[in-house]
Design a protein around this motif. Sequence first.
Motif, PDB file in Angstrom:
ATOM      1  N   ASN A 218       7.543  34.262 -45.100  1.00 29.89           N
ATOM      2  CA  ASN A 218       7.663  33.970 -46.536  1.00 29.89           C
ATOM      3  C   ASN A 218       6.956  32.674 -46.940  1.00 29.89           C
ATOM      4  O   ASN A 218       7.108  32.221 -48.084  1.00 29.89           O
ATOM      5  CB  ASN A 218       9.137  33.889 -46.916  1.00 29.89           C
ATOM      6  CG  ASN A 218       9.836  35.231 -46.859  1.00 29.89           C
ATOM      7  OD1 ASN A 218       9.732  36.037 -47.777  1.00 29.89           O
ATOM      8  ND2 ASN A 218      10.544  35.487 -45.763  1.00 29.89           N
TER       9      ASN A 218
ATOM     10  N   ARG B 235       4.034  30.355 -48.100  1.00 31.11           N
ATOM     11  CA  ARG B 235       2.766  30.407 -48.814  1.00 31.11           C
ATOM     12  C   ARG B 235       1.741  29.418 -48.263  1.00 31.11           C
ATOM     13  O   ARG B 235       0.546  29.516 -48.572  1.00 31.11           O
ATOM     14  CB  ARG B 235       3.001  30.165 -50.309  1.00 31.11           C
ATOM     15  CG  ARG B 235       3.797  31.295 -50.972  1.00 31.11           C
ATOM     16  CD  ARG B 235       4.105  30.990 -52.431  1.00 31.11           C
ATOM     17  NE  ARG B 235       4.891  32.070 -53.027  1.00 31.11           N
ATOM     18  CZ  ARG B 235       4.362  33.122 -53.663  1.00 31.11           C
ATOM     19  NH1 ARG B 235       3.037  33.206 -53.789  1.00 31.11           N
ATOM     20  NH2 ARG B 235       5.132  34.053 -54.172  1.00 31.11           N
TER      21      ARG B 235
ATOM     22  N   SER C 293      -1.661  30.519 -46.701  1.00 30.03           N
ATOM     23  CA  SER C 293      -2.861  30.837 -47.465  1.00 30.03           C
ATOM     24  C   SER C 293      -3.588  29.564 -47.886  1.00 30.03           C
ATOM     25  O   SER C 293      -3.001  28.489 -47.958  1.00 30.03           O
ATOM     26  CB  SER C 293      -2.502  31.666 -48.703  1.00 30.03           C
ATOM     27  OG  SER C 293      -1.647  30.953 -49.566  1.00 30.03           O
TER      28      SER C 293
ATOM     29  N   SER D 213      -0.896  30.205 -52.434  1.00 31.75           N
ATOM     30  CA  SER D 213      -0.518  31.163 -53.484  1.00 31.75           C
ATOM     31  C   SER D 213       0.159  32.420 -52.965  1.00 31.75           C
ATOM     32  O   SER D 213       0.890  33.085 -53.715  1.00 31.75           O
ATOM     33  CB  SER D 213      -1.755  31.561 -54.294  1.00 31.75           C
ATOM     34  OG  SER D 213      -2.704  32.224 -53.462  1.00 31.75           O
ATOM     35  N   ILE D 214      -0.086  32.797 -51.702  1.00 28.77           N
ATOM     36  CA  ILE D 214       0.499  34.043 -51.205  1.00 28.77           C
ATOM     37  C   ILE D 214       1.054  33.858 -49.798  1.00 28.77           C
ATOM     38  O   ILE D 214       0.642  32.967 -49.063  1.00 28.77           O
ATOM     39  CB  ILE D 214      -0.516  35.206 -51.206  1.00 28.77           C
ATOM     40  CG1 ILE D 214      -1.682  34.904 -50.263  1.00 28.77           C
ATOM     41  CG2 ILE D 214      -1.010  35.509 -52.595  1.00 28.77           C
ATOM     42  CD1 ILE D 214      -2.604  36.088 -50.055  1.00 28.77           C
ATOM     43  N   SER D 215       1.979  34.714 -49.452  1.00 28.64           N
ATOM     44  CA  SER D 215       2.570  34.755 -48.115  1.00 28.64           C
ATOM     45  C   SER D 215       2.473  36.176 -47.593  1.00 28.64           C
ATOM     46  O   SER D 215       2.014  37.087 -48.302  1.00 28.64           O
ATOM     47  CB  SER D 215       4.042  34.328 -48.181  1.00 28.64           C
ATOM     48  OG  SER D 215       4.793  35.308 -48.892  1.00 28.64           O
TER      49      SER D 215
ATOM     50  N   SER E 210       4.227  38.497 -49.844  1.00 30.27           N
ATOM     51  CA  SER E 210       3.607  38.840 -51.129  1.00 30.27           C
ATOM     52  C   SER E 210       3.089  40.273 -51.119  1.00 30.27           C
ATOM     53  O   SER E 210       3.208  40.989 -52.115  1.00 30.27           O
ATOM     54  CB  SER E 210       2.451  37.884 -51.437  1.00 30.27           C
ATOM     55  OG  SER E 210       2.893  36.550 -51.530  1.00 30.27           O
TER      56      SER E 210
ATOM     57  N   MET F  89      -5.572  35.823 -47.295  1.00 30.88           N
ATOM     58  CA  MET F  89      -5.114  34.430 -47.323  1.00 30.88           C
ATOM     59  C   MET F  89      -6.264  33.417 -47.308  1.00 30.88           C
ATOM     60  O   MET F  89      -6.064  32.256 -47.669  1.00 30.88           O
ATOM     61  CB  MET F  89      -4.169  34.177 -46.154  1.00 30.88           C
ATOM     62  CG  MET F  89      -2.853  34.922 -46.289  1.00 30.88           C
ATOM     63  SD  MET F  89      -1.728  34.595 -44.904  1.00 30.88           S
ATOM     64  CE  MET F  89      -0.212  35.350 -45.520  1.00 30.88           C
TER      65      MET F  89
END
Length: 344
Positions: free
Chosen positions: A75, A77, A80, A84-86, A89, A151
């Motif tokens: 989880n 982030r 990346s 912004s993302i994991s 996501s 990522m």
Amino acid sequence: MTPRTLHLAIVALLSAFAATLVLLTWRETPPASIEAAAVPAISDAIRREEPLSPLPRNAPNGDPERIALGERLFNERMLSRDGSISCASCHPLERGGADGLAHSPGVDNALGEINTPTVFNTVYNFAQFWDGRALTLEDQVAGPIHNPLEMDSNWDEVIARLNADAGYRASFARLYPRGITAETISDAIAAFERTLTTPDARFDQYLRGDHGILSPEEKQGYVLFKNLGCTSCHQGVNVGGNLFQRFGVMGDYFADRGSITRADLGRYNVTGEEHDRHVFKVPSLRNVALTAPYFHDGSVERLESAVEIMARYQLGRQLSNEDIQLVVAFLRTLTGTYQGQALQ
């Protein structure tokens, strides 16, 4: 015996022969590093003269602390480039382990080349990714981190960010003498991903002896699923995920669809061998009712349409609407539970 019954009986015999042939003549033998749980499932299914096996109720064992660290990283982030993302996501566990998009957005909203598969039950796949380029869950972790469409990061940057966090430094120091490295990050994430199993689908309970848990239509759907030959590719504990197959055995799916992309080449991108063009790892059908859109290209929204296309291009069959609905009824019984709660 009616003509339809006779026809289905003949098809069943041919399908059983085809399934046995597939199991005996795999072109690619699973490597020694195969996820250990996949092979026994196949042999167990053969022993019981049933192509499918119930999913084990207990996930593979692991160190609880490493699993907890892996869940946090899943989880996280910071993996990346821009935070912004994991992993979560694109693999939300509350949505069947996939995001429901044809192509997932990555850093700077770049779109991935291929449909995101579910992260559930990946421990039972004999290889990871649609093209099977990663043999283990540990190998798989590096892919999204380095992919510029996902990522868009690298190990040096990820390790530096995690090292700047006192909590991560303490956790890794306690669990891994080497501290934060590419290998220890991958090990922790893979330890968590091995726990992402979804046992106790109604079909699992049926296989374990509760024959009243399925409706007559669902049972007919399972018989039809076998008789049509679907189990030639979708068998074992994960109802797939244990061999490679060409998309378009009985018809040219890609010529009919048009606009060939790099992702459509499948295993060819890994091996460079012409016979691997348009060959993919057969996906698991567990929780398939929750993981639309379907296929590597994410082109199909409805499970009914996916069944119709598979029958046409893989089996050379034109199914009636009645038969499609029966197969779909069976497929919906493959939805399992996660942490004791039914997926939906």
